[in-house]
Every structure is written in structure tokens, then in C-alpha cells.
Design a protein around this motif. Structure first.
Motif, PDB file in Angstrom:
ATOM      1  N   CYS B 148     -34.945  65.599 -58.238  1.00 52.68           N
ATOM      2  CA  CYS B 148     -34.899  66.035 -59.642  1.00 52.68           C
ATOM      3  C   CYS B 148     -33.521  65.790 -60.245  1.00 52.68           C
ATOM      4  CB  CYS B 148     -35.258  67.508 -59.684  1.00 52.68           C
ATOM      5  SG  CYS B 148     -34.978  68.283 -61.269  1.00 52.68           S
ATOM      6  N   ILE B 149     -33.509  65.358 -61.520  1.00 59.40           N
ATOM      7  CA  ILE B 149     -32.226  65.156 -62.193  1.00 59.40           C
ATOM      8  C   ILE B 149     -31.984  66.254 -63.227  1.00 59.40           C
ATOM      9  CG2 ILE B 149     -32.129  62.658 -61.827  1.00 59.40           C
ATOM     10  CD1 ILE B 149     -33.161  62.414 -64.760  1.00 59.40           C
ATOM     11  N   LEU B 150     -32.781  67.301 -63.179  1.00 64.27           N
ATOM     12  CA  LEU B 150     -32.601  68.487 -64.029  1.00 64.27           C
ATOM     13  C   LEU B 150     -32.657  68.157 -65.519  1.00 64.27           C
ATOM     14  CD1 LEU B 150     -29.676  69.953 -61.923  1.00 64.27           C
ATOM     15  CD2 LEU B 150     -32.074  70.583 -61.759  1.00 64.27           C
ATOM     16  N   SER B 152     -35.233  68.857 -67.473  1.00 58.78           N
ATOM     17  CA  SER B 152     -36.004  69.947 -68.096  1.00 58.78           C
ATOM     18  C   SER B 152     -37.217  69.500 -68.918  1.00 58.78           C
ATOM     19  CB  SER B 152     -35.105  70.868 -68.939  1.00 58.78           C
ATOM     20  OG  SER B 152     -34.888  70.320 -70.227  1.00 58.78           O
ATOM     21  N   ARG B 153     -37.607  68.254 -68.801  1.00 59.11           N
ATOM     22  CA  ARG B 153     -38.820  67.832 -69.501  1.00 59.11           C
ATOM     23  C   ARG B 153     -40.024  68.673 -69.079  1.00 59.11           C
ATOM     24  NH1 ARG B 153     -39.878  61.351 -69.639  1.00 59.11           N
ATOM     25  NH2 ARG B 153     -38.209  60.727 -71.032  1.00 59.11           N
ATOM     26  N   CYS B 154     -40.119  68.887 -67.751  1.00 60.87           N
ATOM     27  CA  CYS B 154     -41.284  69.609 -67.236  1.00 60.87           C
ATOM     28  C   CYS B 154     -41.290  71.039 -67.748  1.00 60.87           C
ATOM     29  CB  CYS B 154     -41.290  69.585 -65.710  1.00 60.87           C
ATOM     30  SG  CYS B 154     -39.744  70.120 -64.967  1.00 60.87           S
ATOM     31  N   PHE B 169     -35.483  76.517 -63.950  1.00 67.02           N
ATOM     32  CA  PHE B 169     -34.328  76.200 -63.112  1.00 67.02           C
ATOM     33  C   PHE B 169     -33.894  77.445 -62.353  1.00 67.02           C
ATOM     34  CE2 PHE B 169     -33.099  72.835 -66.388  1.00 67.02           C
ATOM     35  CZ  PHE B 169     -33.603  71.821 -65.612  1.00 67.02           C
ATOM     36  N   PRO B 199     -39.174  61.749 -65.260  1.00 68.15           N
ATOM     37  CA  PRO B 199     -38.701  60.365 -65.245  1.00 68.15           C
ATOM     38  C   PRO B 199     -38.392  59.858 -63.843  1.00 68.15           C
ATOM     39  CG  PRO B 199     -36.968  61.822 -66.036  1.00 68.15           C
ATOM     40  CD  PRO B 199     -38.184  62.678 -65.851  1.00 68.15           C
ATOM     41  N   LEU B 203     -41.625  65.135 -59.516  1.00 65.59           N
ATOM     42  CA  LEU B 203     -42.980  65.647 -59.670  1.00 65.59           C
ATOM     43  C   LEU B 203     -43.921  64.459 -59.560  1.00 65.59           C
ATOM     44  CD1 LEU B 203     -42.206  67.934 -62.721  1.00 65.59           C
ATOM     45  CD2 LEU B 203     -42.632  68.696 -60.386  1.00 65.59           C
TER      46      LEU B 203
HETATM   47  S1  SF4 Z   1     -39.135  66.524 -65.357  1.00 73.94           S
HETATM   48 FE1  SF4 Z   1     -38.560  68.401 -64.282  1.00 73.94          FE
HETATM   49  S2  SF4 Z   1     -38.689  67.821 -62.129  1.00 73.94           S
HETATM   50 FE2  SF4 Z   1     -38.596  65.899 -63.262  1.00 73.94          FE
HETATM   51  S3  SF4 Z   1     -36.431  65.388 -63.317  1.00 73.94           S
HETATM   52 FE3  SF4 Z   1     -36.880  66.552 -65.178  1.00 73.94          FE
HETATM   53  S4  SF4 Z   1     -36.393  68.682 -64.639  1.00 73.94           S
HETATM   54 FE4  SF4 Z   1     -36.574  67.525 -62.744  1.00 73.94          FE
END
Ligand code: SF4
Ligand code: SF4
Ligand code: FES
Lengths: 161, 526
Positions: B148-150, B152-154, B169, B199, B203
Motif C-alpha cells: 500500500c502507498i497510503l 486513501s482511495r479505498c 489508516f 493503484p 487490494l
Molecule cells: S487504495 Fe487503499 S490500499 Fe490501495 S494504495 Fe491506496 S490506501 Fe493503499
């Protein structure tokens, strides 16, 4: 570049001696006998080898049959990333990936078949592998078999090589 | 309309446009991770840094609104250095397990590294912070916190789109990681989208896990056959096997999303397929060549009409079939067989769940189309009554099930009919009872149109030719009609659609060109 025409010389007429054949046969037998005598006198230099009991030593970079490498615990090093099968120009590697029982490994090949009849021994799979899991250093070329199926090497065969 | 220049190109954009969106109109790509056109702006990945004239520092393109006379540079040395630096930071703790990562091949990190990175990492491998890998967090998703690159899209998706907020988070600094709350797995019907919007490979889809490498897949534009919403999808396949459905953007229908059950709809194109025409002789099913199968079916139908009148033949259509196929089925019933018994039966799935977002209770992609083409559902009950009374001598069934009848009920019902013909893609209760089976192509093996619940007519395209000996239903129906002396011209779906546009009022004026990729709304009420 224009397409040129190359004249190929016709075989010249045979001479009188040649048309009689007899002389030529004796000459030919002479060559055969020469080889026979040489092989009897200097047996260690006989060019023919007793394949498959005796095998020629292949140069170190010879690309022979593949083998799959193992981890220290004996499981395949391959992680089923499909890089080799993607790189293979003969499309002869079939991989089916699965969830490994070892969570640290995650992905492993459930099936890994190489169709040796299709393989052109180019070595691209070895180069594509990011894990050094496949090598072609067995020094063996495809052996003769009496069915095609026997030349489709499965993961177990490849791990044993 | 503010006018601004980007890399020397001058463009006009609507008021309130961000630099990132505006750059797209100028054909300039600005790398980004956290920005998603359908989610709020978070501005935390810092990949989209650009140089704006008169600003002392670089600005993030995703959250800077274009103003009149603004001059933006995305290709200066300063920007390049910054972007490479950001990427190096994002990759510091990355496990680089691309060989076992399903995202490989369509991963934002791989793509941007090749374009903007190509740096040597200055961070020792031993110092990387390790996080939990392979976590089943529920729904269709597997989480690998290390990748994960943090961005926060999810998190934003789960807050803004589904409103369920299962991900958050945890921890701080380089120990920050994405996770569910203990004991509270993902609980909504849209989890599959998380794998699409993430991205990177943090996930990924549980269903697609390790099935195939994405670079081996080819895609066909399609429509999800799962329900009446008709979400636009891309069907991904390799050779003749479908591997997944991914949403295709259509702001009028599904934006960039689709539901979880819909994602699994691809399976029916792979499993339990009918692939050869079958004729049942004395109770034993036998594979038959197409010519023989079509001729014998046509002959039996003709025989029934001759002996017992057109009223002894019935056609049960299915809204699983395209507008083109339903149109021909109706013509076959009306003009060739001349039977009054034409209706359609609805496929039902489970509890028929529906919500106010995408999922519709009607699990058929083309119910509206069937109605607009004048095929009625009410007639169906009538036909079933007639069948039960033994008045129907020959029955032509489309699809592999009859409404919500169980397998045993279907068998009992069809036992009343001396001759049952089925045109379908999958095995089912009907194919076990049918006297003749004519296998039809799945939704990726033919082209056509579906009309969704709102009357939007949308095209789906052929990905690969029908599997086995299956044929498109258009060919099958035309073959039957012509053997019954109809003399129809054979043609593809485009020709049939042209005929629909000519004779059917709701479809008037439409053509495949006017439908385009995103479809068009049919007039009239259905
Ligand atoms: S979508 Fe969520 S899991 Fe994927 S990189 Fe962004 S924060 Fe991490
Ligand atoms: S909402 Fe319906 S059409 Fe959309 S993906 Fe789900 S099943 Fe398919
Ligand atoms: S896309 Fe702008 S900060 Fe992430």
C-alpha cells in the motif's frame, strides 16, 4: 538490391575411368579401410561415441534440457510469475498457479509443463526468470522417446533433473 | 472561461477545473495516485506536483484550480526531480514482490517507475518495514498492507460511495497501514471496485487471484448480463476463457463502478456450456450436425402447425437475449409460426436483492428491451397454463431456465409437451428435458444490444467467435425461419438492428453508429 542470377555449373562429363566404376569403388574402399586401420591402431581417437552410455562433454554454456531449482526445503523456487511462459517464443511452457501452503511463499506452480518437442532451446525463459528458478544446464538434449506425451515434462520431472 | 498555458500550450477550460483535469484536455499526462475522478480530492500522494509560475513552491495539480493567465510547467527539471523523489519515497518500504503480485502489468508503481523513476533506491532492503500480507478482509478482496502507498482511495470509496467505511489508516509514520477494524470485515456489495481503484497491488481480487497474468488478457467492450442496470464493462479473456469483468466508465449508468455479483457473471460463459446441437432420439440425446438439427426441428414445428394448428406451438423468449435476437424471435412467432403464444420468462437469482445504487431486482439485462419489442410477460403465465393443460404440442424455449420454477417443476411442466426445443448457452433443467438443443453463443461470443431498466440501449461487442459448435442466436433463428420457408436474408446483428430501427417506434432513428460506446435512450414506454 536487384535479384541476380547465379549460373550453377553442370556436372562435368565423367571420364572413362570413372564410368567404369570399378576403379572408383576400390578408391572408396581404400578410404574406408584407412579409417578402419586407424581406429584399430589408435582406439582412443575413435570419433564415434557409445551414446547414450557415453556422453559428449558439452561446453559450459550449452543450453540443454531445463531443470527447476529448489529452495533449501525442497519446494520449487518458482513462484509462478509467468515471466518465462510470456517470454517463450515457442509457447511451450504451461503454468497453473496456486495458493502455496506456505504463506511466506504465497504463489507457487501447481502445474509447470514444458513441451520439449516444441521448445527451441533459445534460453529466453532462463533469462526472463526473476528468481533463477529455471536453468538449462543439465547438459542433456531431448532424448528419443516413443510417444509425444513422454516429452511433455511435468513439474516433478523438471524438479528432479 | 479561464485561459491558461501548460508547457506552452494555451487552453480554455471551464471555471473550477483543476490543473490535473485541465492538462488532460491539452493531452498532457500528470502522474497521480490518490486522485480519482469520482472521489473527493485528498492530495496526499504528492505525485502530481507541477510548477506554477509565480508560486514559490511546486503545487499539486489535483487540488489547484486553474485561474486565468496561469502558466504551468510539468516538464521542467524541478518537476522531474520532485516526482522521482516522491516515487522513491513511495517505494521505500515496498516489498517489490511483483512476481507474485496480481497487479503486475497494470500497476501504477510499475508504470510510473518506468516513466518517471528509474532511480536506484537509497534505502537498504534490510531496513524495510514489514506489514501484514495476504489478509482476507472480506468481500472479494485480499489486502497486502506492505504494498500500500497510503493514497486513501479505498477509504474514500468506502466513505463516499458505499458509505460503509470499513477501511481506515492505523499507526503512524512509516508504520502507517491500511486495515479493517478488528472483526469487522468488508460488508457491502461493491467491494470489487476496491481492487480497481487501488493503484497498486495492495487490494486485489480474491476471485481473480493467481488465475492469469493481466498482460495475457484481451478485452472486449461489453455489458454486464447480471441485472437490468446494464453496467458497462470490459470483459477480459484469454483464448476462449473469460477471467474477469471490469467496469467501463459510463457516467449515465455506472460511473466507474460495478457490483460484486455482477463481477462473477463471467463464469456462465465458461461453465456448464451447451456446445453441440443435440437431438433426442427415443429418449437418448445424440449430438447432431447443425444442418440436421435445424432441419429436424423445423420439420417437427411445421408438422405440429399443420396437424394441430398454429395455436399448438408456443415460444418462451428470454430477456437474457439481445434486442436483435428477441426481435427475430418475435418475427418467428408472429410471421412464420403464426402462433399467439409468445411471452418471456424472467430469470430469478436468489432473493432478487436490489438497492438504490446499481443493483436492480430484475436479474435480466434486457427485460425493458423485450417489452419495448412487444413481447409480454403476462402472456407467459398463459403459456404455462396451456402447457399444463396439454394444449401445447411444440414449445420453443430460450434460455436455460423457466422463470423461478425449480428443476423438478420445470421437468414436470415440460413433460406435458411432446416436442421441446431449446436455444440456450448453458445447461439446466430445460436442456435435460428438451428434445432438441440448439446451443447459442455467450455474451462475449456475439455482438448486440441490451436495453437497460431505464430504456438505455447499449451495445456489447464480440470478443471471440462462439465456442465449440455454438452459434449466435440470430443465425439459429434465421436458420429455422428459412427452413420454414420464410426467406429471410441472413445478416449480422448490425443489419437486424437496422431493421429494428425501421419498424419499431421506440428504436426509431437509432443505429450502431449513433449508439456508440455508451448507448442511447429509447423513446416510448415499455
Ligand atoms: S487504495 Fe487503499 S490500499 Fe490501495 S494504495 Fe491506496 S490506501 Fe493503499
Ligand atoms: S449492478 Fe447489475 S449490471 Fe451492474 S454490475 Fe451489478 S449485476 Fe451487473
Ligand atoms: S494525485 Fe495529487 S496529491 Fe495525489
Amino acid at each position: 538490391m536487384a535479384i541476380g542470377i547465379k549460373k550453377v555449373a553442370r556436372p562435368r562429363r565423367m571420364s572413362m575411368g570413372e564410368t567404369l566404376y570399378l576403379l572408383e569403388i576400390v578408391k572408396g574402399l581404400g578410404v574406408t579401410m584407412g579409417h578402419l586401420l586407424r581406429n584399430i591402431v589408435r582406439q582412443e581417437n575413435i570419433p564415434t561415441i557409445e551414446y547414450p552410455e557415453v556422453r559428449r562433454v558439452m561446453p559450459p554454456r550449452f543450453r540443454g534440457l531445463h531443470r527447476l531449482m529448489k529452495r533449501p526445503d525442497g519446494s520449487p523456487r518458482c513462484v509462478a510469475c509467468f515471466c518465462c511462459s510470456t517470454a517463450c517464443p515457442a509457447v511451450c511452457i504451461t503454468i497453473v498457479a496456486g495458493e502455496s501452503p506456505d504463506p511466506k511463499v504465497e504463489k507457487y506452480p501447481v502445474r509447470f509443463d514444458i513441451d520439449m518437442l516444441r521448445c527451441i532451446f533459445c534460453g529466453l525463459c532462463v533469462e526472463a526468470c526473476p528468481c533463477d528458478a529455471i536453468r538449462m544446464d543439465t547438459g542433456w538434449f531431448t532424448p528419443p522417446e516413443n510417444t509425444r506425451e513422454k516429452l511433455i515434462y511435468t513439474i516433478d520431472m523438471l524438479l528432479e533433473k | 472561461m479561464p485561459n491558461f498555458t501548460i508547457n506552452g500550450i494555451s487552453v480554455d477550460v471551464p471555471q473550477g477545473t483543476t490543473i490535473l483535469e485541465a492538462a488532460k484536455t491539452a493531452g498532457i499526462e500528470i502522474p497521480h495516485y490518490c486522485y480519482h475522478p469520482k472521489l473527493s480530492v485528498a492530495g496526499n500522494c504528492r505525485m502530481c506536483l507541477v510548477e506554477v509560475e509565480k508560486f514559490p513552491k511546486l503545487q499539486i495539480a489535483c487540488n489547484t484550480i486553474v485561474t486565468d493567465g496561469m502558466a504551468v510547467k510539468t516538464d521542467s527539471e524541478k518537476v522531474k526531480q520532485a516526482v522521482t523523489g516522491v516515487l522513491e519515497f513511495l517505494l521505500i518500504h515496498h516489498p517489490i514482490d511483483c512476481p507474485i503480485c496480481d497487479q503486475a502489468g497494470e500497476c501504477g508503481l510499475q508504470i510510473y517507475y518506468m516513466k518517471y523513476g528509474l532511480h536506484k533506491s537509497r534505502y537498504a532492503v534490510e531496513d524495510k518495514v514489514h506489514k501484514k500480507k495476504v489478509q482476507d478482509i472480506g468481500g472479494q478482496i485480499i489486502l497486502d498492507a506492505e504494498r500500500c502507498i497510503l493514497c486513501s482511495r479505498c477509504i474514500r470509496f468506502l466513505q463516499e460511495v458505499t458509505g460503509t467505511g470499513e477501511l481506515e489508516f492505523f499507526q503512524r509514520g512509516d508504520h502507517s497501514e491500511i486495515s479493517i477494524f478488528p472483526g469487522r470485515p468488508l460488508d457491502n456489495r461493491y467491494t470489487g471496485n476496491l481492487a480497481d481503484i487501488c493503484p497498486v497491488g495492495a487490494l486485489t481480487s480474491k476471485d481473480f487471484r493467481f488465475k492469469c497474468r493481466v498482460w495475457l488478457l484481451r478485452g472486449a467492450r461489453s455489458i454486464c448480463p447480471g441485472c437490468a442496470n446494464g453496467c458497462n464493462v470490459e470483459a477480459h479473456f484469454k483464448e476462449e476463457i473469460l477471467y474477469r469483468l471490469k467496469p467501463r466508465q459510463n457516467d449515465e449508468v455506472n460511473k466507474t463502478w460495478m457490483c460484486d455479483p455482477g463481477r462473477l457473471e463471467y463464469k456462465k460463459a465458461n461453465e456448464a456450456r451447451l456446445l453441440t446441437p443435440v437431438n433426442r432420439e427415443n429418449g437418448i440425446p445424440k449430438a447432431a450436425p447443425w444442418e440436421a438439427a435445424l432441419s429436424s426441428v423445423a420439420f417437427r414445428l411445421w408438422e405440429m402447425v399443420e396437424k394441430h394448428g398454429p395455436g399448438s406451438v408456443a415460444v418462451i423468449a428470454s430477456p437474457q437475449f439481445s434486442n436483435e435476437e428477441l426481435f427475430l424471435a418475435r418475427k418467428l412467432a408472429d410471421e412464420v409460426l403464426r402462433t399467439p403464444h409468445l411471452g418471456f420468462s424472467l430469470r430469478t437469482v436468489g432473493d432478487g436483492f436490489a438497492d438504490d445504487f446499481l443493483i436492480k431486482a430484475d436479474k435480466n439485462p434486457n427485460t425493458r428491451g423485450a417489452k419495448l419489442l412487444g413481447i409480454s410477460e403476462e402472456k407467459f403465465d398463459d403459456i404455462v397454463q396451456n402447457v399444463a393443460d396439454g394444449k401445447i404440442r411444440a414449445l420453443l424455449v430460450f434460455g436455460n431456465g423457466i422463470a423461478d420454477l425449480s428443476d423438478a417443476e420445470t421437468g414436470r411442466l415440460l413433460a406435458n409437451v411432446p416436442f421441446v426445443v431449446q436455444i440456450a448457452t448453458n445447461e439446466g433443467a430445460v436442456s435435460r428435458a428438451a428434445h432438441a438443443i440448439l446451443p447459442s453463443a455467450s455474451f462475449v461470443e456475439r455482438g448486440g444490444t441490451f436495453t437497460n431498466h431505464a430504456g438505455r440501449v447499449q451495445r456489447f461487442w464480440m470478443g471471440f467467435p462462439p465456442r465449440g459448435k455454438a452459434r449466435s442466436a440470430i443465425e439459429i433463428i434465421t436458420g429455422l425461419a428459412n427452413r420454414l420457408g420464410a426467406g429471410w436474408k441472413s445478416g449480422g446483428e448490425a443489419q437486424v438492428f437496422r431493421a429494428i430501427a425501421q419498424s419499431e417506434a421506440p428504436f426509431a432513428g437509432m443505429s450502431y453508429e449513433s449508439l456508440g460506446e455508451l448507448g442511447q435512450t429509447a423513446g416510448g414506454k415499455g
